[in-house]
Design a protein around this motif. Sequence first.
Motif, mmCIF file in Angstrom:
data_model
loop_
_atom_site.group_PDB
_atom_site.id
_atom_site.type_symbol
_atom_site.label_atom_id
_atom_site.label_comp_id
_atom_site.label_asym_id
_atom_site.label_seq_id
_atom_site.Cartn_x
_atom_site.Cartn_y
_atom_site.Cartn_z
ATOM 1 N N UNK A 1 0.838 -1.199 0.000
ATOM 2 C CA UNK A 1 0.000 0.000 0.000
ATOM 3 C C UNK A 1 0.875 1.252 0.000
ATOM 4 N N UNK A 2 1.924 1.248 0.834
ATOM 5 C CA UNK A 2 2.827 2.391 0.895
ATOM 6 C C UNK A 2 3.544 2.632 -0.421
ATOM 7 N N UNK A 3 3.968 1.536 -1.080
ATOM 8 C CA UNK A 3 4.649 1.677 -2.366
ATOM 9 C C UNK A 3 3.714 2.264 -3.418
ATOM 10 N N UNK A 4 2.472 1.799 -3.437
ATOM 11 C CA UNK A 4 1.514 2.313 -4.410
ATOM 12 C C UNK A 4 1.287 3.815 -4.214
ATOM 13 N N UNK A 5 1.134 4.222 -2.958
ATOM 14 C CA UNK A 5 0.921 5.642 -2.673
ATOM 15 C C UNK A 5 2.181 6.442 -2.957
ATOM 16 N N UNK A 6 3.339 5.862 -2.685
ATOM 17 C CA UNK A 6 4.601 6.567 -2.921
ATOM 18 C C UNK A 6 4.816 6.821 -4.408
ATOM 19 N N UNK A 7 4.456 5.858 -5.246
ATOM 20 C CA UNK A 7 4.600 6.056 -6.695
ATOM 21 C C UNK A 7 3.731 7.223 -7.168
ATOM 22 N N UNK A 8 2.495 7.283 -6.636
ATOM 23 C CA UNK A 8 1.627 8.403 -6.995
ATOM 24 C C UNK A 8 2.173 9.716 -6.450
ATOM 25 N N UNK A 9 2.730 9.664 -5.259
ATOM 26 C CA UNK A 9 3.288 10.878 -4.655
ATOM 27 C C UNK A 9 4.452 11.402 -5.494
ATOM 28 N N UNK A 10 5.276 10.484 -6.006
ATOM 29 C CA UNK A 10 6.399 10.901 -6.853
ATOM 30 C C UNK A 10 5.893 11.561 -8.127
ATOM 31 N N UNK A 11 4.819 11.004 -8.705
ATOM 32 C CA UNK A 11 4.243 11.599 -9.906
ATOM 33 C C UNK A 11 3.717 13.003 -9.626
ATOM 34 N N UNK A 12 3.136 13.179 -8.448
ATOM 35 C CA UNK A 12 2.623 14.502 -8.079
ATOM 36 C C UNK A 12 3.765 15.513 -8.000
ATOM 37 N N UNK A 13 4.904 15.111 -7.428
ATOM 38 C CA UNK A 13 6.043 16.018 -7.326
ATOM 39 C C UNK A 13 6.546 16.411 -8.714
ATOM 40 N N UNK A 14 6.581 15.442 -9.631
ATOM 41 C CA UNK A 14 7.020 15.732 -10.995
ATOM 42 C C UNK A 14 6.064 16.711 -11.665
ATOM 43 N N UNK A 15 4.758 16.459 -11.500
ATOM 44 C CA UNK A 15 3.758 17.331 -12.115
ATOM 45 C C UNK A 15 3.840 18.747 -11.559
ATOM 46 N N UNK A 16 4.069 18.886 -10.255
ATOM 47 C CA UNK A 16 4.187 20.213 -9.660
ATOM 48 C C UNK A 16 5.403 20.957 -10.200
ATOM 49 N N UNK A 17 6.518 20.223 -10.355
ATOM 50 C CA UNK A 17 7.718 20.850 -10.908
ATOM 51 C C UNK A 17 7.482 21.295 -12.342
ATOM 52 N N UNK A 18 6.812 20.443 -13.141
ATOM 53 C CA UNK A 18 6.514 20.819 -14.525
ATOM 54 C C UNK A 18 5.541 21.987 -14.572
ATOM 55 N N UNK A 19 4.580 22.012 -13.638
ATOM 56 C CA UNK A 19 3.631 23.119 -13.593
ATOM 57 C C UNK A 19 4.351 24.431 -13.316
ATOM 58 N N UNK A 20 5.327 24.392 -12.433
ATOM 59 C CA UNK A 20 6.096 25.600 -12.131
ATOM 60 C C UNK A 20 6.829 26.105 -13.367
ATOM 61 N N UNK A 21 7.355 25.185 -14.160
ATOM 62 C CA UNK A 21 8.053 25.579 -15.383
ATOM 63 C C UNK A 21 7.075 26.145 -16.405
ATOM 64 N N UNK A 22 5.894 25.524 -16.521
ATOM 65 C CA UNK A 22 4.865 26.046 -17.426
ATOM 66 C C UNK A 22 4.478 27.478 -17.053
ATOM 67 N N UNK A 23 4.242 27.690 -15.767
ATOM 68 C CA UNK A 23 3.819 29.004 -15.284
ATOM 69 C C UNK A 23 4.909 30.038 -15.519
ATOM 70 N N UNK A 24 6.163 29.636 -15.274
ATOM 71 C CA UNK A 24 7.275 30.561 -15.471
ATOM 72 C C UNK A 24 7.385 30.982 -16.929
ATOM 73 N N UNK A 25 7.217 30.016 -17.846
ATOM 74 C CA UNK A 25 7.270 30.357 -19.270
ATOM 75 C C UNK A 25 6.127 31.299 -19.652
ATOM 76 N N UNK A 26 4.932 31.011 -19.129
ATOM 77 C CA UNK A 26 3.775 31.837 -19.464
ATOM 78 C C UNK A 26 3.907 33.241 -18.885
ATOM 79 N N UNK A 27 4.458 33.332 -17.672
ATOM 80 C CA UNK A 27 4.549 34.632 -16.999
ATOM 81 C C UNK A 27 5.638 35.516 -17.587
ATOM 82 N N UNK A 28 6.747 34.905 -17.988
ATOM 83 C CA UNK A 28 7.887 35.692 -18.464
ATOM 84 C C UNK A 28 7.955 35.786 -19.986
ATOM 85 N N UNK A 29 7.266 34.841 -20.667
ATOM 86 C CA UNK A 29 7.354 34.816 -22.120
ATOM 87 C C UNK A 29 8.671 34.277 -22.624
ATOM 88 N N UNK A 30 9.459 33.727 -21.736
ATOM 89 C CA UNK A 30 10.766 33.199 -22.111
ATOM 90 C C UNK A 30 10.746 31.672 -22.122
#
Length: 310
Positions: free
Chosen positions: A74-103
């Motif tokens: 159960x912990x491994x299953x939740x941990x895999x999803x948690x890792x995916x969430x961290x990746x998505x948050x990091x990618x979201x930050x990059x998306x927002x930065x590109x949109x905000x700065x135009x760079x």
Amino acid sequence: MNTTAQPLATLLRQLKPVQLRLLAELNNSQALGVAAARVGIAQPAASRHMAEMEALLGLALHERQGRGLTLTPVGEALARRAARIQIELADAARDISEAATGRSGVVRVGAVTGPALSLVLPALTEFQRLYPEFRAEVTVATSVHLCEQLRAGHLDFALARLSLGETQLDAHRIAGEPLSLVVRRGHPLVVLPNITLDDLLRYEWVMGDDETLLTQTVMARLADLHAPAPLRRISTSSFLFTLALLNQTDAIAPLATPVATSFSGNPSVPFVTLPLDLGMTVAPFSLVTRIGTRLTPSAQRLADAILGMA
């Protein structure tokens, strides 16, 4: 609707971001102290977070084993999803930065050696001309390593080959990778008017171990030609070490044709391609991404450019 799943889904939404990060790190390290340090909290706080998660969910997420601990299924299953969430948050930050700065942001791309030279390099050269602020981090490695980096969120996409049974990555097939035989300039074979397979097998060949795809491809093709395995006193998967061996010995190296072509076209490079085609082609490589994720705008533009060149 599953009446047991709905309450659990509601409970999962109550987990704190730091708890999800801790669980993801714990899955990698299998040590609470190490996971806590990576998250930036003290170990007692990490123990408290684990206890809070288990109490909230009513499920055991980890168990002690000697001085360490392991996650339950159960912990491994939740941990895999948690890792995916961290990746998505990091990618979201990059998306927002590109949109905000135009760079354009930093694009992290990986590739095996041949496609790195034939596709990634020219695409990046063109992008730097069109987008002066564009930046990229390029990793050249084996398919196994690139896929590991991609799953961990360290790469946006890769030009690589998927292993059988892969469940986290998606692949857009591109092309097979022909191989050529490379030697040093001045090699005895270069002056022969007609090179035969018997001539080639009198010399050592530099390749990786028997588990590498390139070596398996070469061995299979030689078997098809009813030829014995070439002599290999040194096996290496290091591209630089292969070049050093070629430069200092009479060894022969099967290399991706785009790599070999880059040598042949430059008279200042001390390597040449032998004028003999044995029909060796490595299995097709693909543009590989994580399933269920979207590339950042900059990464998508680069991926589209590479696919357009393939």
